[in-house]
Design an enzyme around this catalytic site. Structure first.
Site, PDB file in Angstrom:
ATOM      1  CG  ASP A   1      -1.789   1.203   1.347  1.00 48.68           C
ATOM      2  OD1 ASP A   1      -1.631   2.154   0.550  1.00 48.68           O
ATOM      3  OD2 ASP A   1      -2.641   1.220   2.260  1.00 48.68           O
TER       4      ASP A   1
ATOM      5  CE1 TYR B   1      -5.330  10.243 -11.875  1.00 46.72           C
ATOM      6  CE2 TYR B   1      -5.666  11.957 -13.525  1.00 46.72           C
ATOM      7  CZ  TYR B   1      -5.082  10.764 -13.132  1.00 46.72           C
ATOM      8  OH  TYR B   1      -4.232  10.104 -14.001  1.00 46.72           O
TER       9      TYR B   1
ATOM     10  CE  LYS C   1      -1.850  10.534 -11.218  1.00 42.73           C
ATOM     11  NZ  LYS C   1      -0.793   9.518 -10.991  1.00 42.73           N
TER      12      LYS C   1
ATOM     13  CB  ILE D   1      -3.298   4.881 -21.168  1.00 41.50           C
ATOM     14  CG1 ILE D   1      -2.382   6.100 -21.340  1.00 41.50           C
ATOM     15  CG2 ILE D   1      -2.563   3.579 -21.487  1.00 41.50           C
ATOM     16  CD1 ILE D   1      -1.834   6.311 -22.736  1.00 41.50           C
TER      17      ILE D   1
END
Length: 239
Positions: A53, A146, A150, A179
């Site tokens: 983790d 997110y 990032k 992707i």
């Protein structure tokens, strides 16, 4: 054999980009510790699966201690583990979801570098590649946690590149667009379709195409590259 006898750690290696990269590293001669929170398959030739983790600092310490004790070094770290988790905006995302995404995508990268850099400094060499995203460079509606995580990885990579260049450690980030992976297969198909419509090359990329970019940055072919952003997005952010 572009990574001959290199000792590598790849996180998020049970599937998708992480798995493709671990397999590619092994084909290029590396010994790969493929770490993931999900149980991986049995150890394969040159690929050793470990449960990890990435948001658990003691677990990182245990993994690095094992590898250092066995090999005396860590040559390459690819911090790949991460997930989108939510498409909610800043005002709508539940706080527990925000913290879970940041813990994996951002803090996990921090923990990985914090754990591995002392071993690399002792050796006087190392290559770190951090998984960011095209959405770590540009804005988009929603996807707040997110994008925040990032974006942090993007700048944290530059900070590490400057901080440890004198120790022979190179640190770069990779920025994929859409992707095809199990993660994107599970999301709303319309989200993927819209991203394809925005991509000049007119398609999603493959995990292997991102693995090729990571391999380059991890290899000695990129020996004069640090603090860079390698975008693998089919032209998505060119607009």
């Amino acid at each position: 054999m572009r990574l001959a006898d290199k000792i590598c750690i790849v996180t998020g290696a049970a599937s998708g980009i992480g798995r493709a990269t671990a397999e590619r590293f092994a084909r290029e001669g590396a010994l790969v510790y493929a770490a993931d929170i999900a149980a991986g398959p049995r150890d394969e030739d040159r690929v050793f699966h470990r449960k990890l983790d990435v948001s658990d600092l003691p677990a990182w310490a245990g993994l690095v201690e094992e590898i250092d004790g066995r090999h005396g070094r860590v040559d390459v770290l690819f911090n790949c583990a991460g997930f989108v988790g939510s498409y909610d905006s800043l005002t709508e995302i539940p706080l527990d979801v925000w913290h879970r995404i940041v813990a994996t995508n951002q803090t996990g990268v921090f923990y990985g570098m914090r754990s591995v850099i002392p071993v690399m400094r002792r050796a006087g060499a190392g290559a770190i590649v951090n998984m960011s995203s095209a959405w770590g460079l540009i804005g988009s509606a929603g996807v707040a946690a997110y994008q925040a995580s990032k974006g942090a990885v993007t700048v944290m990579t530059k900070n590490a590149a400057i901080s440890y260049a004198a120790d022979g450690i190179r640190v770069n980030s990779v920025h994929p667009g859409l992707i095809t992976t199990p993660m994107t297969d599970a999301q709303d198909p319309e989200i993927s379709a819209e991203l394809v419509r925005q991509t000049p090359l007119g398609r999603a990329g493959s995990a292997a195409e991102v693995a090729n970019a990571v391999l380059f940055l991890a290899s000695d072919e990129a020996s004069f590259i640090t603090g860079a952003q390698l975008v693998v997005d089919g032209g998505l952010i060119v607009h």
